[in-house]
Design a protein around this motif. Sequence first.
Motif, PDB file in Angstrom:
ATOM      1  N   UNK A 459      51.676  12.223 -34.502  1.00  0.00           N
ATOM      2  CA  UNK A 459      50.296  12.715 -34.409  1.00  0.00           C
ATOM      3  C   UNK A 459      49.251  11.601 -34.509  1.00  0.00           C
ATOM      4  N   UNK A 460      49.642  10.373 -34.174  1.00  0.00           N
ATOM      5  CA  UNK A 460      48.697   9.261 -34.311  1.00  0.00           C
ATOM      6  C   UNK A 460      47.452   9.441 -33.447  1.00  0.00           C
ATOM      7  N   UNK A 461      47.627  10.029 -32.271  1.00  0.00           N
ATOM      8  CA  UNK A 461      46.476  10.237 -31.396  1.00  0.00           C
ATOM      9  C   UNK A 461      45.468  11.210 -31.957  1.00  0.00           C
ATOM     10  N   UNK A 462      45.943  12.187 -32.722  1.00  0.00           N
ATOM     11  CA  UNK A 462      45.054  13.179 -33.332  1.00  0.00           C
ATOM     12  C   UNK A 462      44.458  12.675 -34.644  1.00  0.00           C
ATOM     13  N   UNK A 463      45.212  11.831 -35.354  1.00  0.00           N
ATOM     14  CA  UNK A 463      44.788  11.420 -36.695  1.00  0.00           C
ATOM     15  C   UNK A 463      43.866  10.202 -36.689  1.00  0.00           C
ATOM     16  N   UNK A 486      41.738  -3.152 -26.218  1.00  0.00           N
ATOM     17  CA  UNK A 486      41.995  -3.530 -27.608  1.00  0.00           C
ATOM     18  C   UNK A 486      42.528  -2.335 -28.396  1.00  0.00           C
ATOM     19  N   UNK A 487      41.947  -1.167 -28.200  1.00  0.00           N
ATOM     20  CA  UNK A 487      42.439   0.037 -28.876  1.00  0.00           C
ATOM     21  C   UNK A 487      43.870   0.349 -28.450  1.00  0.00           C
ATOM     22  N   UNK A 494      50.515  -0.366 -34.137  1.00  0.00           N
ATOM     23  CA  UNK A 494      50.676   0.728 -35.101  1.00  0.00           C
ATOM     24  C   UNK A 494      51.988   1.448 -34.846  1.00  0.00           C
ATOM     25  N   UNK A 495      52.252   1.785 -33.602  1.00  0.00           N
ATOM     26  CA  UNK A 495      53.470   2.520 -33.253  1.00  0.00           C
ATOM     27  C   UNK A 495      54.713   1.693 -33.552  1.00  0.00           C
TER      28      UNK A 495
END
Length: 805
Positions: A459-463, A486-487, A494-495
Motif C-alpha cells: 500500500x505504499x502508493x496509498x500511504x 525523483x519521486x 523504498x520498495x
Amino acid sequence: MNFSFKKVLPHILVVLGFIAISLAYFYPVLQGKEIFQSDIAQYIGMARQQNEFRAETGEEPYWTDAAFGGMPTYQLGANYPHNYVKELDRTLRFLPRPADYLFLYFIGMYILFLVLKIDYRLAFLGALAFGFSTYLIIILGVGHNAKAHAIAYMPWVIGGILLCFRRKYIPGFLLLAFGMALEISANHFQMTFYLLLLVIVIGIVYLINAFKKKELPQFFKAIGIMVVAVLLAIGANATNLMATQEYADFSTRGDTGLTITPDGTAEKTEGLDYNYITEYSYGVLESFNLFIPRFMGGSSAENVGTDSAIYNQLLQLGANPVQAAQFAEAAPTYWGDQPFVGAPAYIGATVLFLFVFALFLVRGKLKWWIVGGSLLALLLSWGKNFGILTDFFINYVPLYNKFRAVSSIQVLLELCIPILAIAGLSRLFFREESNDRKIYALKWATIITGGIALLFLLFKGMLFSFTGASDGVLIQQLGPEFVRALKEDRRAVFTADTFRSLILVLLTAAVLWFYLKQKFTRNIAFLALGALILFDLVGVGKRYVDSEDFVLSSVVNQPFQATGADREIMKDDAHYRVFDLSGSPFNTARTSFFHNSVGGYHAAKPGRMQELYDFYLSQNNLQVLNMLNTKYFIVPTEEGPVAQENPETNGNAWFIQEVKLVENANEAIKALEGINTKKVAVVDNKFADQLPKKQFAADTTAQIELVFYQPNELVYRSSSENGGMAVFSEIYYQHGWQAYINGEEVPHFRVNYVLRAMMVPAGQHEITFRFEPQVVKTGSSIALASSILLGLLLVGGIVWGIRRR
C-alpha cells in the motif's frame, strides 16, 4: 592453571576477532591511509596553532588566537597534567583510527553482555550488532569522534550499575568508576547526558522492584556505592570538567546578558534557541527507517545509479552522461523534514525482529528499563514533532536546553535494542522456557515485523506521497518532470529496501524455526544469525562509509591548501587578524589553519563573538573589524580569492580619548554602532570602579606597541605623558588572563563588548598579559588525588578477587 586458561581462552579469541573485524572493515588503514572526516578537518584547522606551539616549546598554551579573535583551547584537545584516564583511553585505542572506535564499540558491549551473563558466542554477535549500527558507523565517517568515543563507553557504565544492583559491589564499583571516568574523558557531554537519562530509567525500575520486594536498604546501599564511584570518576576528570564549565559560561551555551537581536526583538537569555535545538527533529513516520534503511529515501545525497529515473531525465534535459551520472551519485532522495541527513539511523531488520521476539520472551527488570529507555529516546528524538514532551524537557529538565540535534538521542535506541535482542536469544538457546512460549514469541515477532514490511510494500502508493520539503525549489530549478522522476526513484529505493527487510525478517524467523524444530544445531543457528546480522548491517553501512572515504595521511594532516591570498598575507609576520569573506567566516576553520582568524568553526563558539557577528561582523562593519585588528580581508573574485589589506585597522593596542558608560549588555552592543573605536571605548557600568574618579586628559602623543607575542603571553611597551586607558585588540576572558605593569599585577576589564582594557599610568612601561588559568592548577591536583585513589582501589579489588578465587 589449565582450567583458568580454558576459561579465559574464548574471551581472548573474541577480542582477537574484534581486532580482526575492525581492521577488516576499515582495511585501508592497513595501507597507511586515513579516513577523511569533515569535522576532523575543521578541528585540525582550529587546533593547528596550539599543536605547533606544543611541538615547538613542549608547553601547553591553553589559549589560541587562531579563531574567533581568541579563545581557550579547553574544547580543542588541550592536554592537562595528571590526566591518567586519558592515558588509559589512549592505551585502549591502540588500533589506527577509525578502527579503534569500532573496536571500542565491540569490546564495551561485549563486557556488558558478560555482566548480563550472556554466553560469549551470543555476546560476540550482540557486540557486532551494536558496533555496526548504521548511525555509529556514519559518525565515524564524518568525524564525530568525541560522540563515538562517548557512546563506546556507555556499556561500561551500565554494566557497573547493574553489577552494583546485583550486589556485586566490588566489581561493580570498579567497572562503574573506570567506565564513568572514560565516559567523561571522551568529552561529549550531550551523549553523557543522554546516558544519564537512561541511568535514571534503570534506577526507577530497580527502585520499584526493591520497593515491591522490601529491599530498599540494599537498593540505597548500591546507590551509595555508585555515587562514590561516580565522584571518583569526576575527580579523575576534574580539570576537563572544571575548564569546560568555566568556558560554557563564555560560550553560546552561557548567558551573556544580551536580550535583544539585531532587529530589536526579545530573545531567550539562557540556553540555545528553541528552533536551533529542534532543527534536527526526527519525523514520527521517519522512525521506520530504524527497520527499513531508505524508508525516507536514505540520505540527502544518495547514490541511485545510472539506471535511475533522474539520470534519464537529466539526459533529456540536456545534461551529458558524465554530469547526469555525477548528479545520480548524490541524488536528493531524502524526503523527510530534517534539513540534512547523512544516512538513516538504521538498526537492522534482523536485530529489530529479534528485539520484538524478545519482548514476548524476556521478563523482569532488564526488559522494562530497556523498553522504558527506548521509548523515552524515541519520543524525545521527535523533537518539535512531539512538542509536549520536548517543551517540557527544554523548559524544566536541567541542561537539556544546552544541546542541539535532539534526534541524536536515538543512540540510546542503538544501545538498548541489541541488548534486549540478544537477551531474547539467550532465553531461546539457554533458558528453560516451554517450546510453546518460544514458538508463540516467534509467531508474533514474524507477524508484526513481517506484516509491517508487507503492508508498506502493498500500500505504499496509498500511504506515501514521496514528496520532500525541498521539492518546490527543485521544480523551479529543474522543472516538474525532474521531480516526478525523483519521486519515482524514491519509490524505487523504498520498495527495494522494504523488500530487503521483509526477506531478512523471514530468513531470521526461519533460522529460529529450524532450531526449534531441531533441524539446526545451536552452533549452526549462531553462525546463521551472525551471517544475517553482518550481511544486513555491513551492507547498509558500506553505502555511506567505504574505502573511497580513505585518503593518504598527508591529505588528512593538510586538509586545507593555501591560496594565493593566503600566501600573500603570510608574508606579513606581524600580529594581526584575517576576516575571510570568501565563504562563511563563522562556519569554517580553513582560515584558522593559516592565520589568526576573526571567525572559526566550533559547536560552542564564544558567545559574545557570535553576538558581535550577528550584529556587526556579518554586515562587515569596518569600525568593529578595526578594533579586532583585522588587517586583511580575503574576498572572492572570479579569478579566485584575493587578499585586501585594511589600512584603517586599529592595530594591537591604542590609547582612547573618550569613555562611553553603559548599563548592560544590550546598551553595550548597541553603543558600538557608529562610534570611532580608535577614539571611543564602550565600558559596562559594572567596571566603572576601574575608571579614574575624574575624566582623564586625552594624550594625542601617547603610544603603545606589541613587542613580544605568543598565544599565552603578550608584551607591550607604552609611553604617555598623562597616562590613560589603553584598549587591546584581544578577547577579554576573565578566568586566567593576568595583566602586569612592570612586573606588578594590575586589574584589567572588558570594553567594546569583547575586548580588554586597562588604565596605564604616565611614563614608559612594560605591559604583560599572561594566560595562567587557575582552573588547570586546581583541577590537576584533584585529578591526581582521585587517580591515585582509583589506582589503589583497583589493586585492592584485584587482590580481593585473587584471594576470593
